[in-house]
Design an enzyme around this catalytic site. Structure first.
Site, PDB file in Angstrom:
ATOM      1  N   THR A 165      28.959  69.483  27.761  1.00 18.47           N
ATOM      2  CA  THR A 165      29.433  70.712  28.381  1.00 18.47           C
ATOM      3  C   THR A 165      29.634  71.690  27.326  1.00 18.47           C
ATOM      4  OG1 THR A 165      30.789  69.334  29.740  1.00 18.47           O
ATOM      5  CG2 THR A 165      31.748  71.602  29.655  1.00 18.47           C
ATOM      6  N   ASP A 196      35.060  66.527  34.860  1.00 23.25           N
ATOM      7  CA  ASP A 196      36.205  67.378  34.495  1.00 23.25           C
ATOM      8  C   ASP A 196      36.118  68.919  34.111  1.00 23.25           C
ATOM      9  OD1 ASP A 196      34.762  66.684  32.009  1.00 23.25           O
ATOM     10  OD2 ASP A 196      36.615  66.344  31.129  1.00 23.25           O
ATOM     11  N   GLY A 217      32.263  65.220  27.325  1.00 20.56           N
ATOM     12  CA  GLY A 217      31.907  63.716  27.682  1.00 20.56           C
ATOM     13  C   GLY A 217      32.310  63.151  29.132  1.00 20.56           C
TER      14      GLY A 217
HETATM   15  N1  ASP Z   1      32.405  66.357  30.760  1.00 23.00           N
HETATM   16  C1  ASP Z   1      31.409  66.538  31.649  1.00 23.00           C
HETATM   17  C2  ASP Z   1      31.503  65.907  32.789  1.00 23.00           C
HETATM   18  O1  ASP Z   1      31.830  65.079  32.962  1.00 23.00           O
HETATM   19  C3  ASP Z   1      30.129  66.255  30.930  1.00 23.00           C
HETATM   20  C4  ASP Z   1      30.183  66.022  29.456  1.00 23.00           C
HETATM   21  O2  ASP Z   1      30.814  67.206  28.833  1.00 23.00           O
HETATM   22  O3  ASP Z   1      29.600  65.270  28.767  1.00 23.00           O
HETATM   23  O4  ASP Z   1      30.747  66.392  33.518  1.00 23.00           O
END
Ligand code: ASP
Length: 322
Positions: A165, A196, A217
């Site tokens: 993200t 999130d 994440g």
């Molecule tokens: N946090 C993001 C999600 O859960 C993805 C990421 O940042 O890796 O969609």
């Protein structure tokens, strides 16, 4: 003034920093930076050029929060528009709502004349197609797409799968603290899955009185812990930004079952301090820091292990190289 953005923010960080230096409002500067990332197909996890869901469709998530008014704008599973962050901001500006998803989000985007785009680039389509051809059993292919997809979700939760993200946290010259996020979410996610990034309180939170936090994440973990809101709340209760982030990491140690993977927590306070911790992340996890002058600098995040994360080859990693 301060700006923190993650590695995915590389192409937007200088613009946001320069705008802040010239006195721009934090949300204007954040939106301008994120728009550059969303339009850049070389950033494989945000906007155009990101990874698709299990059906090969691009579903984008984004959010903004103004820490002075505590207004937010968020969109989830938006298809067909180039700048989810601007659609999210328009929700804050034009609606009595805070969050739109799916068809309703697309309808609103059309209504405000948001720029349309085919966000599935040729390369992302090729990688998805290779995965489909190689990994999907013949009987499932025959019924595609009217077939149960749950078993295929194992490809989405692989820790090496294409995902990330961009998160921006900034305090402007007037002292306003704001956040912005944008992502294509997890590659190979179940259609309609929200992480999130568009969920205020989990993936981001800003309060001009105390500071801000934003996460990347495994959104499944920060949703369960309300991580971004907690970091700001711990600062309200008197914790330093570093202690607040560590307390949010401790909260994650209570998670039982479900998806446990990697999360990076970024946080700023109102006095120019910041903390970035890579939970279960490697030492090479980096972020950009700008402290009111000069150019943004690339900094290492502090790794913290709360549990072991299995790593193996993945759809994106496996097929991207061929
Ligand atoms: N946090 C993001 C999600 O859960 C993805 C990421 O940042 O890796 O969609």
């Amino acid at each position: 003034m301060i700006l923190v953005t993650n590695n995915e923010g590389t192409v937007g960080a200088p613009t946001t920093a320069h705008m802040l230096a010239e006195g721009a409002q934090a949300l204007d500067a954040i939106e301008a930076g994120i728009r550059l990332i969303e339009a850049d197909p070389s950033v494989r996890t945000v906007g155009r050029g990101g990874w698709p869901n299990l059906l090969g469709e691009m579903e984008l998530d984004a959010s903004v929060m103004d820490g002075t008014t505590l207004r937010t704008g968020a969109i989830g599973a938006l298809q067909g528009f180039l700048h989810p962050v601007s659609v999210a901001r328009a929700i804050m500006q034009h609606l009595p709502h805070e969050f739109l998803v799916g068809e309703g989000a697309a309808r609103f985007a059309r209504e405000i004349g948001a720029e349309t785009a085919d966000n599935l680039t040729e390369d992302s389509c090729r990688v998805w197609r290779k995965w489909f051809d190689t990994e999907v059993p013949a009987e499932v292919k025959r019924a595609w797409p009217d077939t149960p997809l749950a078993a295929l979700c194992r490809h989405a939760i692989d820790p090496e799968v294409g995902r990330d993200t961009t998160v921006f946290l900034a305090q402007d010259a007037a002292g306003d603290v704001c956040t912005g996020t944008s992502t294509s979410g997890w590659g190979w996610k179940y259609p309609g899955r929200l992480g999130d990034s568009p969920i205020i309180g989990a993936g981001s939170y800003a309060d001009t009185r105390y500071g801000a936090a934003a996460c990347t994440g495994a959104g499944e973990m920060t949703i369960r812990c309300g991580t971004a809101r907690c970091v700001v709340l711990y600062m309200k209760q008197g914790a330093s930004v570093g202690d607040a982030v560590h307390e949010a990491v401790n909260d994650m140690r209570a998670l039982k079952g479900g998806l446990i993977s990697r999360v990076t927590i970024h946080a700023i306070d109102t006095s120019g301090n910041h903390k970035v911790i890579a939970v279960n992340g490697a030492g090479d996890n980096k972020y950009w820091l700008w402290e009111g002058k000069g150019e943004p600098r690339l900094m290492p995040a502090e790794p913290v292990v709360i549990s072991s994360v299995e790593t193996r080859a993945t759809p994106a990693a496996r097929y991207a190289s061929r």
